[in-house]
Design a protein around this motif. Structure first.
Motif, short mmCIF file in Angstrom:
data_model
loop_
_atom_site.label_atom_id
_atom_site.label_comp_id
_atom_site.label_asym_id
_atom_site.label_seq_id
_atom_site.Cartn_x
_atom_site.Cartn_y
_atom_site.Cartn_z
N THR A 116 5.10 -15.66 -8.34
CA THR A 116 5.76 -14.17 -8.35
C THR A 116 4.89 -13.76 -7.52
O THR A 116 4.93 -12.56 -7.28
CB THR A 116 5.99 -14.12 -9.43
OG1 THR A 116 4.52 -14.46 -10.23
CG2 THR A 116 6.97 -14.65 -9.96
N PHE A 117 3.43 -13.87 -7.70
CA PHE A 117 2.30 -13.08 -6.39
C PHE A 117 2.32 -13.21 -5.15
O PHE A 117 2.44 -14.34 -4.61
CB PHE A 117 1.60 -13.47 -6.78
CG PHE A 117 1.29 -13.06 -8.99
CD1 PHE A 117 0.54 -11.72 -8.92
CD2 PHE A 117 0.99 -13.71 -9.37
CE1 PHE A 117 0.54 -11.75 -9.95
CE2 PHE A 117 1.39 -14.16 -10.82
CZ PHE A 117 0.72 -12.34 -11.23
N VAL A 118 2.26 -11.92 -4.10
CA VAL A 118 1.94 -12.51 -2.47
C VAL A 118 0.41 -11.64 -2.92
O VAL A 118 0.33 -10.40 -2.46
CB VAL A 118 2.76 -11.22 -2.39
CG1 VAL A 118 3.09 -10.88 -1.11
CG2 VAL A 118 4.40 -11.95 -2.39
N LYS A 119 0.27 -11.81 -1.43
CA LYS A 119 -1.20 -11.50 -0.93
C LYS A 119 -1.28 -10.39 -0.35
O LYS A 119 0.31 -10.52 0.36
CB LYS A 119 -1.59 -13.00 0.01
CG LYS A 119 -2.85 -14.24 -1.12
CD LYS A 119 -3.45 -14.63 -0.34
CE LYS A 119 -3.68 -15.88 -0.93
NZ LYS A 119 -5.00 -16.67 -0.35
N PHE A 120 -1.56 -9.56 0.26
CA PHE A 120 -1.22 -8.33 0.21
C PHE A 120 -2.46 -7.78 1.40
O PHE A 120 -4.00 -7.75 0.45
CB PHE A 120 -1.05 -6.89 -0.15
CG PHE A 120 -0.32 -6.28 0.52
CD1 PHE A 120 1.55 -6.20 0.78
CD2 PHE A 120 -0.41 -5.13 0.50
CE1 PHE A 120 2.06 -5.09 1.54
CE2 PHE A 120 0.06 -3.74 0.94
CZ PHE A 120 1.12 -3.73 1.81
N PRO A 121 -2.67 -7.31 2.16
CA PRO A 121 -4.46 -6.98 2.77
C PRO A 121 -4.37 -5.54 2.41
O PRO A 121 -4.38 -4.88 2.34
CB PRO A 121 -3.98 -6.82 4.83
CG PRO A 121 -1.86 -6.50 4.61
CD PRO A 121 -1.94 -6.83 3.23
N GLN A 122 -6.09 -5.61 1.79
CA GLN A 122 -6.84 -4.66 1.22
C GLN A 122 -6.81 -3.62 2.21
O GLN A 122 -6.41 -1.77 1.91
CB GLN A 122 -7.82 -4.84 0.80
CG GLN A 122 -8.64 -3.82 0.02
CD GLN A 122 -8.08 -3.35 -0.86
OE1 GLN A 122 -7.58 -4.35 -1.87
NE2 GLN A 122 -7.98 -2.20 -2.06
N ARG A 123 -6.66 -3.69 3.90
CA ARG A 123 -6.96 -2.56 5.07
C ARG A 123 -5.61 -1.51 4.97
O ARG A 123 -5.66 0.11 5.06
CB ARG A 123 -6.95 -3.55 5.78
CG ARG A 123 -6.44 -2.43 7.61
CD ARG A 123 -6.71 -3.68 8.66
NE ARG A 123 -6.33 -3.32 9.64
CZ ARG A 123 -5.39 -4.10 10.71
NH1 ARG A 123 -5.02 -4.98 11.07
NH2 ARG A 123 -4.93 -2.65 11.71
N ALA A 124 -4.69 -2.33 4.22
CA ALA A 124 -3.16 -1.81 4.61
C ALA A 124 -2.92 -0.84 3.91
O ALA A 124 -2.80 0.77 3.55
CB ALA A 124 -1.88 -2.87 4.72
N LEU A 125 -3.97 -1.05 2.53
CA LEU A 125 -3.56 -0.32 0.76
C LEU A 125 -4.88 1.15 1.84
O LEU A 125 -4.17 1.83 0.52
CB LEU A 125 -3.91 -1.12 -0.16
CG LEU A 125 -2.64 -1.96 -0.25
CD1 LEU A 125 -3.50 -2.74 -1.55
CD2 LEU A 125 -1.53 -0.98 -0.88
N GLN A 126 -5.49 0.49 2.24
CA GLN A 126 -6.01 2.21 2.54
C GLN A 126 -6.26 2.77 3.64
O GLN A 126 -6.75 3.94 3.91
CB GLN A 126 -7.76 1.28 1.87
CG GLN A 126 -8.28 1.05 0.96
CD GLN A 126 -9.42 -0.66 1.38
OE1 GLN A 126 -9.84 -0.27 2.15
NE2 GLN A 126 -10.26 -0.29 0.30
N ASP A 127 -5.35 2.27 4.64
CA ASP A 127 -4.92 3.23 5.79
C ASP A 127 -4.04 3.90 5.52
O ASP A 127 -2.73 3.74 5.12
CB ASP A 127 -4.06 1.46 6.86
CG ASP A 127 -4.33 2.48 8.01
OD1 ASP A 127 -3.69 3.74 8.20
OD2 ASP A 127 -3.80 2.03 8.91
#
Length: 107
Positions: A21-32
């Motif tokens: 149920t977990f999906v990796k997601f880029p920190q870069r996108a969250l901070q952009d």
């Protein structure tokens, strides 16, 4: 909260998948801060289809739209912007009816 709301929530929780149920997601996108919520939802939906070893996925704009809860045209627009911003790469393969492969740019 009412008892009925808690019962409905418990039923919804029981319907969730037990594993994966977990999906990796880029920190870069969250901070952009230039990315809109729509970009993040489309990117998250693409990441949910990603093969962790190859960082690629084979999905359609229809499935991306469905998972991100946008119309097909809005999902396609956000996807094209993500490609321009180098979050996603796209390669079309084959002839007339082709398969599209998306690669997620390493962060």
């Amino acid at each position: 909260d009412s008892r009925e709301d808690r019962v409905n929530l418990n039923e919804d929780i029981k319907k969730l998948p037990k594993r994966g149920t977990f999906v990796k997601f880029p920190q870069r996108a969250l901070q952009d801060r230039t990315l809109k919520k729509g970009h993040l939802l489309v990117l998250l939906s693409i990441y949910s289809f990603m093969d962790n070893k190859t960082r690629s996925c084979y999905t359609s704009v229809e499935l991306i739209a469905e998972r991100s809860r946008f119309s097909k045209i809005h999902a396609r627009n956000y996807l094209n912007e993500l490609i321009c911003l180098d979050y996603v790469q796209r390669k079309k393969m084959g002839g007339g009816r082709y398969a599209t492969t998306y690669w997620l740019t390493p962060q």
